[in-house]
Each structure stands twice: as structure tokens, then as C-alpha cells.
Design a protein around this motif. Structure first.
Motif, PDB file in Angstrom:
ATOM      1  N   GLY A 271       0.611  -1.674   3.739  1.00  0.00           N
ATOM      2  CA  GLY A 271      -0.196  -2.743   3.171  1.00  0.00           C
ATOM      3  C   GLY A 271       0.613  -3.989   2.867  1.00  0.00           C
ATOM      4  O   GLY A 271       1.832  -4.021   3.002  1.00  0.00           O
ATOM      5  N   VAL A 272      -0.094  -5.031   2.466  1.00  0.00           N
ATOM      6  CA  VAL A 272       0.507  -6.311   2.114  1.00  0.00           C
ATOM      7  C   VAL A 272       0.746  -6.327   0.609  1.00  0.00           C
ATOM      8  O   VAL A 272      -0.143  -5.966  -0.161  1.00  0.00           O
ATOM      9  N   GLY A 273       1.916  -6.741   0.179  1.00  0.00           N
ATOM     10  CA  GLY A 273       2.212  -6.740  -1.256  1.00  0.00           C
ATOM     11  C   GLY A 273       2.456  -5.329  -1.735  1.00  0.00           C
ATOM     12  O   GLY A 273       3.351  -4.656  -1.268  1.00  0.00           O
ATOM     13  N   ARG A 274       1.615  -4.875  -2.635  1.00  0.00           N
ATOM     14  CA  ARG A 274       1.729  -3.500  -3.139  1.00  0.00           C
ATOM     15  C   ARG A 274       0.877  -2.570  -2.269  1.00  0.00           C
ATOM     16  O   ARG A 274      -0.310  -2.842  -2.054  1.00  0.00           O
ATOM     17  N   PRO A 275       1.437  -1.483  -1.781  1.00  0.00           N
ATOM     18  CA  PRO A 275       0.662  -0.572  -0.933  1.00  0.00           C
ATOM     19  C   PRO A 275      -0.526   0.062  -1.653  1.00  0.00           C
ATOM     20  O   PRO A 275      -1.508   0.425  -1.011  1.00  0.00           O
ATOM     21  N   GLY A 276      -0.469   0.184  -2.960  1.00  0.00           N
ATOM     22  CA  GLY A 276      -1.576   0.783  -3.699  1.00  0.00           C
ATOM     23  C   GLY A 276      -2.776  -0.135  -3.871  1.00  0.00           C
ATOM     24  O   GLY A 276      -3.840   0.297  -4.296  1.00  0.00           O
ATOM     25  N   PHE A 277      -2.653  -1.442  -3.523  1.00  0.00           N
ATOM     26  CA  PHE A 277      -3.755  -2.398  -3.682  1.00  0.00           C
ATOM     27  C   PHE A 277      -4.639  -2.367  -2.433  1.00  0.00           C
ATOM     28  O   PHE A 277      -4.299  -2.893  -1.384  1.00  0.00           O
ATOM     29  N   PHE A 278      -5.792  -1.706  -2.548  1.00  0.00           N
ATOM     30  CA  PHE A 278      -6.669  -1.507  -1.402  1.00  0.00           C
ATOM     31  C   PHE A 278      -7.393  -2.796  -0.989  1.00  0.00           C
ATOM     32  O   PHE A 278      -7.884  -2.895   0.125  1.00  0.00           O
ATOM     33  N   GLY A 279      -7.440  -3.797  -1.879  1.00  0.00           N
ATOM     34  CA  GLY A 279      -8.126  -5.048  -1.571  1.00  0.00           C
ATOM     35  C   GLY A 279      -7.467  -5.807  -0.415  1.00  0.00           C
ATOM     36  O   GLY A 279      -8.132  -6.554   0.300  1.00  0.00           O
ATOM     37  N   LEU A 280      -6.182  -5.648  -0.204  1.00  0.00           N
ATOM     38  CA  LEU A 280      -5.486  -6.318   0.905  1.00  0.00           C
ATOM     39  C   LEU A 280      -5.148  -5.336   2.032  1.00  0.00           C
ATOM     40  O   LEU A 280      -4.214  -5.526   2.792  1.00  0.00           O
ATOM     41  N   GLY A 281      -5.908  -4.250   2.127  1.00  0.00           N
ATOM     42  CA  GLY A 281      -5.712  -3.298   3.229  1.00  0.00           C
ATOM     43  C   GLY A 281      -4.625  -2.277   2.983  1.00  0.00           C
ATOM     44  O   GLY A 281      -4.156  -1.646   3.918  1.00  0.00           O
TER      45      GLY A 281
END
Length: 58
Positions: free
Chosen positions: A23-33
Motif C-alpha cells: 500500500g501507499v503510506g501505511r499498509p494498514g490504511f485501506f483507504g489508499l489501497g
């Protein structure tokens, strides 16, 4: 060893663990894939011997 008895000759056990993140940024943030995935696995191998006496004549 008598006929019908079982002998445990050897045994082996293996555990495996896998994990991945993307993912983009933090891998745990599902909002950015983002996403995370994990797999757990276990394997066992056991060798057993059970003799059986044959009554046939040679």
C-alpha cells in the motif's frame, strides 16, 4: 516385535509463517489501497511400521 504391533520409526514436524504488507503510506490504511496478508501452515510426517506374518508356505 510381534505381528500386529506398530513401531514409530521417525517423526518430523514443521511450522511455517508468512506475512506481507502493501500500500501507499501505511499498509494498514485501506483507504489508499493498503492491505495485509498472513499465512500459517503446519506439516507432520510420521513413519510407522506394522509387520504382518504371512501363513503361506514357500
Amino acid at each position: 516385535m510381534k505381528t500386529g504391533q506398530t513401531l514409530v520409526l521417525s517423526g518430523f514436524q514443521q511450522a511455517s509463517r508468512k506475512g506481507s504488507k502493501q500500500g501507499v503510506g501505511r499498509p494498514g490504511f485501506f483507504g489508499l489501497g493498503g492491505g495485509q496478508q498472513a499465512e500459517n501452515g503446519d506439516r507432520s510426517l510420521v513413519v510407522l511400521i506394522t509387520p504382518v506374518l504371512s501363513q503361506e508356505g514357500y
